[in-house]
Design a protein around this motif. Structure first.
Motif, mmCIF file in Angstrom:
data_model
loop_
_atom_site.group_PDB
_atom_site.id
_atom_site.type_symbol
_atom_site.label_atom_id
_atom_site.label_comp_id
_atom_site.label_asym_id
_atom_site.label_seq_id
_atom_site.Cartn_x
_atom_site.Cartn_y
_atom_site.Cartn_z
ATOM 1 N N GLN A 171 0.794 -1.306 -0.128
ATOM 2 C CA GLN A 171 0.019 -0.049 -0.037
ATOM 3 C C GLN A 171 0.817 1.340 0.010
ATOM 4 O O GLN A 171 0.565 2.268 -0.659
ATOM 5 N N GLU A 219 2.153 1.707 -3.457
ATOM 6 C CA GLU A 219 1.071 2.244 -4.390
ATOM 7 C C GLU A 219 1.053 3.833 -4.353
ATOM 8 O O GLU A 219 0.776 4.469 -5.104
ATOM 9 N N GLN A 220 1.178 4.253 -2.925
ATOM 10 C CA GLN A 220 1.065 5.608 -2.687
ATOM 11 C C GLN A 220 2.169 6.489 -3.218
ATOM 12 O O GLN A 220 2.043 7.456 -3.881
ATOM 13 N N ILE A 232 4.046 5.522 -5.734
ATOM 14 C CA ILE A 232 3.939 5.479 -7.234
ATOM 15 C C ILE A 232 2.999 6.565 -7.851
ATOM 16 O O ILE A 232 3.121 7.330 -8.851
ATOM 17 N N GLU A 233 1.868 6.624 -6.992
ATOM 18 C CA GLU A 233 0.971 7.592 -7.547
ATOM 19 C C GLU A 233 1.547 9.273 -7.413
ATOM 20 O O GLU A 233 1.242 9.930 -8.045
ATOM 21 N N GLU A 290 7.710 -0.081 -9.229
ATOM 22 C CA GLU A 290 6.660 -1.300 -9.350
ATOM 23 C C GLU A 290 7.358 -2.518 -9.284
ATOM 24 O O GLU A 290 6.636 -3.577 -9.156
ATOM 25 N N LYS A 321 6.932 -3.563 -5.856
ATOM 26 C CA LYS A 321 5.637 -3.857 -5.504
ATOM 27 C C LYS A 321 5.271 -5.356 -6.053
ATOM 28 O O LYS A 321 4.564 -6.160 -5.262
ATOM 29 N N GLU A 326 4.014 -8.666 -3.803
ATOM 30 C CA GLU A 326 2.700 -9.065 -4.036
ATOM 31 C C GLU A 326 3.322 -10.604 -4.442
ATOM 32 O O GLU A 326 2.112 -11.647 -3.981
#
Length: 291
Positions: A10, A13-14, A16-17, A40, A43, A47
């Motif tokens: 999470q 992902e933050q 990356i944004e 990425e 991440k 995963e």
């Protein structure tokens, strides 16, 4: 069952944004893209690790006993009848495998034997039946559904439940026609306050035994919630959930007029429904097809 890697995913992902906003600056585009590619990759690695752990965890439960619950869904009385027939089918399957069966509550059985969870975990989901009910006077085909829940039997060391989270009450076991078959309150009802889950057990004549059964069922239901929560957090894990089958997923259709069972996950059909309903469940699994 919390996995710290989910939090890291999470956070990535933050990041990356946030980094994507730098792509609008021509002077930062190249550096920003390189940073995004690196994030990425991190991440994806996390995963994969979580997915592997989830699969390994489920495999570790394969040898466990199971708590199998069937509930009639769409179709009224026909759905309840269908749930009863599914319970019988799984009971017959268990007997053929040499497993022991215990009735825990109405539509809830425990199947005891090494490998029980591994043998039936893919049966979880919505089972649809298409047939003409005995009460149908015009010969029309009706469609009904029942949900099947297949959960491994857990011990307190697997998933501890705080006594403060439990609300316990006892009541009398009821027989047919509302008659009390026990003059003593031996049946139990447990409410798990944080989740709102309500479990009842009345198969045994001892209140203590019924309480133990209710706690077994509750632990298994909480495990299911944790698994589904984890798979919702990481979208890449949803493929494993599809293989196992969720309670909201239509996995099989039993078409009696055409004498056909269809598994929608692997798009495959079998004939001879009477034999299947007598416990000869096809043993091809979605996971095997995916490989």
């Amino acid at each position: 069952m919390n996995d710290y890697r989910l939090i890291q995913v999470q956070e990535l992902e933050q990041k990356i944004e946030e980094t994507k906003s730098l792509l609008e600056d021509p002077a930062m585009t190249e550096l920003a893209q390189a940073e995004i590619d690196d994030l990425e990759a991190q991440k994806a690695e996390l995963e994969e690790g979580v997915k592997a752990s989830s699969q390994k965890e489920e495999e570790s439960f394969d040898d466990r006993n199971i708590i199998l619950e069937v509930k009639g869904a769409t179709g009224g009385d026909e759905a309840k009848l269908w749930a009863e027939e599914l319970i019988r089918m799984y009971s017959r399957f268990a007997q053929r495998r040499g497993f022991k069966i215990e009735m825990l509550d109405e539509y809830v059985i425990k199947i005891i034997g090494r490998g029980a969870f591994g043998a039936l975990k893919y049966e979880a989901g919505v089972h649809r039946v298409q047939r003409t009910p005995a009460t149908e006077k015009r010969g029309r085909v009706h469609t009904s559904t029942a949900t099947v829940s297949v959960l491994p039997e857990l011990e307190d060391i697997d998933l501890h439940i705080s006594p403060d989270d439990i609300e316990f009450s006892a009541f009398r076991s009821g027989g047919n026609g509302g008659q009390n078959v026990n003059k003593v309150s031996t049946a139990v009802r447990i409410v798990h306050k944080p989740s709102g889950i309500v479990v009842t057990a009345q198969a045994e004549r001892s209140q203590i035994q019924n309480r133990e059964i209710a706690m077994e069922i509750l632990r298994s239901k909480l495990w299911e919630i944790e698994v589904e929560k984890r798979e919702e957090q990481i979208s890449s894990l949803k493929s494993t959930q599809v293989g196992r089958g969720t309670r909201s997923e239509k996995i099989k259709t039993y078409n009696f007029p055409q004498d056909r069972l269809t598994d929608h996950r692997i798009n495959k059909s079998w004939s001879n429904l009477p034999v299947i309903m007598d416990g000869e469940i096809p043993d091809e699994h979605p996971e095997e097809e995916a490989e």
